[in-house]
Design a protein around this motif. Structure first.
Motif, PDB file in Angstrom:
ATOM      1  N   ARG A 153      37.418  -6.915  18.285  1.00 23.75           N
ATOM      2  CA  ARG A 153      36.647  -5.853  17.624  1.00 23.75           C
ATOM      3  C   ARG A 153      35.200  -5.945  18.081  1.00 23.75           C
ATOM      4  N   VAL A 154      34.475  -4.878  17.818  1.00 28.58           N
ATOM      5  CA  VAL A 154      33.046  -4.886  18.162  1.00 28.58           C
ATOM      6  C   VAL A 154      32.279  -5.689  17.110  1.00 28.58           C
ATOM      7  N   VAL A 155      31.641  -6.769  17.557  1.00 28.74           N
ATOM      8  CA  VAL A 155      30.805  -7.594  16.682  1.00 28.74           C
ATOM      9  C   VAL A 155      29.376  -7.491  17.224  1.00 28.74           C
ATOM     10  N   PRO A 156      28.409  -7.092  16.397  1.00 22.98           N
ATOM     11  CA  PRO A 156      27.038  -6.896  16.893  1.00 22.98           C
ATOM     12  C   PRO A 156      26.538  -8.102  17.685  1.00 22.98           C
ATOM     13  N   ASN A 157      25.899  -7.838  18.802  1.00 20.35           N
ATOM     14  CA  ASN A 157      25.276  -8.836  19.697  1.00 20.35           C
ATOM     15  C   ASN A 157      26.245  -9.646  20.573  1.00 20.35           C
ATOM     16  N   ALA A 188      45.681 -19.694  22.476  1.00 21.51           N
ATOM     17  CA  ALA A 188      44.250 -19.596  22.158  1.00 21.51           C
ATOM     18  C   ALA A 188      44.034 -19.843  20.669  1.00 21.51           C
ATOM     19  N   ILE A 189      42.886 -20.438  20.362  1.00 19.54           N
ATOM     20  CA  ILE A 189      42.437 -20.535  18.972  1.00 19.54           C
ATOM     21  C   ILE A 189      41.241 -19.600  18.843  1.00 19.54           C
ATOM     22  N   SER A 190      41.336 -18.665  17.905  1.00 24.21           N
ATOM     23  CA  SER A 190      40.180 -17.806  17.629  1.00 24.21           C
ATOM     24  C   SER A 190      39.431 -18.437  16.458  1.00 24.21           C
ATOM     25  N   ALA A 191      38.311 -19.082  16.799  1.00 21.35           N
ATOM     26  CA  ALA A 191      37.564 -19.847  15.790  1.00 21.35           C
ATOM     27  C   ALA A 191      36.553 -18.963  15.064  1.00 21.35           C
ATOM     28  N   GLY A 192      36.368 -19.247  13.782  1.00 19.08           N
ATOM     29  CA  GLY A 192      35.275 -18.616  13.041  1.00 19.08           C
ATOM     30  C   GLY A 192      33.963 -19.220  13.506  1.00 19.08           C
ATOM     31  N   PRO A 193      32.825 -18.588  13.142  1.00 18.69           N
ATOM     32  CA  PRO A 193      31.519 -19.079  13.601  1.00 18.69           C
ATOM     33  C   PRO A 193      31.240 -20.525  13.201  1.00 18.69           C
ATOM     34  N   VAL A 202      21.116 -17.332  19.281  1.00 17.00           N
ATOM     35  CA  VAL A 202      21.722 -16.023  19.584  1.00 17.00           C
ATOM     36  C   VAL A 202      22.163 -15.354  18.279  1.00 17.00           C
ATOM     37  N   GLY A 203      21.837 -14.090  18.133  1.00 16.02           N
ATOM     38  CA  GLY A 203      22.231 -13.321  16.945  1.00 16.02           C
ATOM     39  C   GLY A 203      21.600 -13.880  15.681  1.00 16.02           C
ATOM     40  N   ASP A 204      21.966 -13.318  14.550  1.00 18.23           N
ATOM     41  CA  ASP A 204      21.456 -13.829  13.284  1.00 18.23           C
ATOM     42  C   ASP A 204      22.577 -14.645  12.633  1.00 18.23           C
ATOM     43  N   PHE A 205      22.641 -15.900  13.028  1.00 19.54           N
ATOM     44  CA  PHE A 205      23.763 -16.748  12.644  1.00 19.54           C
ATOM     45  C   PHE A 205      23.858 -16.944  11.127  1.00 19.54           C
ATOM     46  N   ASN A 206      22.685 -17.048  10.456  1.00 22.87           N
ATOM     47  CA  ASN A 206      22.704 -17.255   8.998  1.00 22.87           C
ATOM     48  C   ASN A 206      23.366 -16.083   8.277  1.00 22.87           C
ATOM     49  N   THR A 207      23.047 -14.865   8.711  1.00 22.17           N
ATOM     50  CA  THR A 207      23.643 -13.671   8.093  1.00 22.17           C
ATOM     51  C   THR A 207      25.152 -13.651   8.325  1.00 22.17           C
ATOM     52  N   ILE A 208      25.560 -14.042   9.536  1.00 17.63           N
ATOM     53  CA  ILE A 208      26.994 -14.050   9.865  1.00 17.63           C
ATOM     54  C   ILE A 208      27.719 -15.062   8.966  1.00 17.63           C
ATOM     55  N   ASP A 211      28.071 -13.869   5.331  1.00 13.66           N
ATOM     56  CA  ASP A 211      29.128 -12.867   5.218  1.00 13.66           C
ATOM     57  C   ASP A 211      30.502 -13.541   5.122  1.00 13.66           C
ATOM     58  N   ILE A 212      30.693 -14.621   5.916  1.00 14.69           N
ATOM     59  CA  ILE A 212      31.967 -15.371   5.877  1.00 14.69           C
ATOM     60  C   ILE A 212      32.143 -15.974   4.472  1.00 14.69           C
ATOM     61  N   GLU A 213      31.066 -16.598   3.974  1.00 13.87           N
ATOM     62  CA  GLU A 213      31.154 -17.258   2.658  1.00 13.87           C
ATOM     63  C   GLU A 213      31.449 -16.259   1.542  1.00 13.87           C
ATOM     64  N   GLU A 214      30.984 -15.022   1.699  1.00 13.23           N
ATOM     65  CA  GLU A 214      31.199 -14.011   0.657  1.00 13.23           C
ATOM     66  C   GLU A 214      32.523 -13.267   0.802  1.00 13.23           C
ATOM     67  N   ARG A 215      32.985 -13.040   2.047  1.00  8.71           N
ATOM     68  CA  ARG A 215      34.115 -12.123   2.238  1.00  8.71           C
ATOM     69  C   ARG A 215      35.381 -12.745   2.822  1.00  8.71           C
ATOM     70  N   ALA A 216      35.288 -13.892   3.501  1.00  7.43           N
ATOM     71  CA  ALA A 216      36.511 -14.479   4.096  1.00  7.43           C
ATOM     72  C   ALA A 216      37.424 -14.941   2.964  1.00  7.43           C
ATOM     73  N   PRO A 217      38.748 -14.775   3.105  1.00  9.34           N
ATOM     74  CA  PRO A 217      39.667 -15.194   2.040  1.00  9.34           C
ATOM     75  C   PRO A 217      39.400 -16.611   1.523  1.00  9.34           C
ATOM     76  N   LEU A 218      39.096 -17.561   2.404  1.00 11.77           N
ATOM     77  CA  LEU A 218      38.863 -18.937   1.947  1.00 11.77           C
ATOM     78  C   LEU A 218      37.421 -19.169   1.473  1.00 11.77           C
ATOM     79  N   ARG A 219      36.535 -18.150   1.642  1.00 11.78           N
ATOM     80  CA  ARG A 219      35.138 -18.226   1.148  1.00 11.78           C
ATOM     81  C   ARG A 219      34.394 -19.469   1.623  1.00 11.78           C
ATOM     82  N   ARG A 220      34.660 -19.908   2.833  1.00  9.07           N
ATOM     83  CA  ARG A 220      33.886 -21.018   3.384  1.00  9.07           C
ATOM     84  C   ARG A 220      33.912 -20.937   4.908  1.00  9.07           C
TER      85      ARG A 220
END
Ligand code: NDP
Ligand code: KAL
Length: 257
Positions: A153-157, A188-193, A202-208, A211-220
């Motif tokens: 998918r398109v991920v900014p930056n 392949a392993i598709s790793a989270g940030p 590179v990019g705004d890693f803290n914001t990314i 978002d994972i902590e708030e929206r990913a099913p495991l919230r971490r």
């Protein structure tokens, strides 16, 4: 079925420092009893890799320089490994690079050189390395690479690196077909940030991550250890029926719309 990796030897490519995902994979394989071989891009990184590996108790590792942009370097590395150890049971490819200036802003501005560099190092290298390691994998085994959601998918930056990962993801399937009859599986392993040297600046890693902590099913956020243990699974007999696959180790973030 043997899920211990005692008596098996694995090549780990792409340890830069203790934060590297490759280092997480190395630790999991080491804990499972594997002998490890490390490759690093240039001589100046040799000492830092050797110092890290010295912390792995009882590990009788070997080290080789391998720049994946150079066919001769790849050939020499695997010829030397064959001479020194003979059979290899698997390989972890943890390598990617794109010019920093093309990992922000509009993808439309990607230069030809930048596009080719990203694809050369981050995608073609898997095919080149797979061809070079095949003669050493006489008992079959596994090859694992690392990818990211930005190839699906398109991920900014993420920009040109996303296009290179899409190419890498397709290579995993074609290589799985090429090597399957030799008993070699490619996944392949598709790793989270994960905050690594590559991710720095590179990019705004803290914001990314927020978002994972708030929206990913495991919230971490994803950890090096989680990716390491999945690589162990993919490189062991537990996954003997799995090839051409991409496993997301990302707290489930990829299923969220
Ligand atoms: P690191 O910066 O720790 O590792 C990147 C590695 O790529 C370095 O060891 C670097 O070697 C190596 N490399 C770059 N150019 C070359 C080359 N020409 N020849 C050989 N090696 C080269 O970052 P990560 O651990 O984050 O990255 C590993 C993989 O994980 C990459 O494929 C990345 O895309 C992927 N990934 C990372 C995620 C993250 O959030 N961190 C998420 C999803 C996927 P050297 O330092 O010696 O130059
Ligand atoms: C959307 C995300 C935010 C970051 C955007 C792009 C990340 C691209 C990854 C790519 C591998 C980074 C680089 O190539 C950095 C390079 O230009 C400068 N760094 C270096 O040269 C260092 C010293 C060396 C060690 O790095 C390399 N690579 O050789 C993506 C995030 C959320 C997830 C990530 C970081 C994915 C990924 O693929 O790494």
């Amino acid at each position: 079925m043997n899920v211990s990796l005692e008596g098996r030897t694995y090549v780990v490519m792409g340890v830069a420092n203790k934060r590297s995902i490759a280092w997480g994979i190395a630790r999991s394989l080491h804990e499972a009893g594997a002998r490890l071989i490390f490759t690093y891009a240039a001589e100046r990184f040799e000492k830092s890799v050797r110092d890290l590996v010295a912390t792995l108790e009882g590990q009788d590792a070997l080290f080789y320089e391998c720049d994946v942009t150079d066919d001769e370097s790849i050939e020499n590395t695997f010829e030397q490994i064959q001479e020194d150890v003979g059979t290899i049971h698997g390989l972890a490819h943890c390598i990617a690079f794109a010019n920093k200036e093309e990992l922000k802003g509009d993808y439309l501005n990607t230069s030809r050189d930048g596009f080719l560099t990203a694809h050369n190092i981050s995608s073609y290298s898997l095919t080149a390395v797979a061809r070079a390691v095949k003669p050493l994998m006489t008992e079959g085994g596994g090859i694992v690479t690392l990818t990211y959601l930005g190839g699906e998918r398109v991920v900014p930056n993420y920009n040109v690196m996303g296009v290179a990962k899409a190419s890498l993801d397709a290579s995993v399937k074609y290589l799985a077909e090429s090597l399957g009859s030799s008993g070699i599986r490619v996944n392949a392993i598709s790793a989270g940030p994960i905050r690594t040297l590559s991710a720095k600046g590179v990019g705004d890693f803290n914001t990314i991550l927020k978002d994972i902590e708030e929206r990913a099913p495991l919230r971490r956020p994803t950890t090096q250890e989680e990716v390491g243990d999945t690589a162990y699974f993919l490189l062991s007999d537990f996954s003997r029926g799995v090839t051409g696959e991409m496993i997301h180790v990302d707290s489930g973030f990829h299923i969220i719309g």
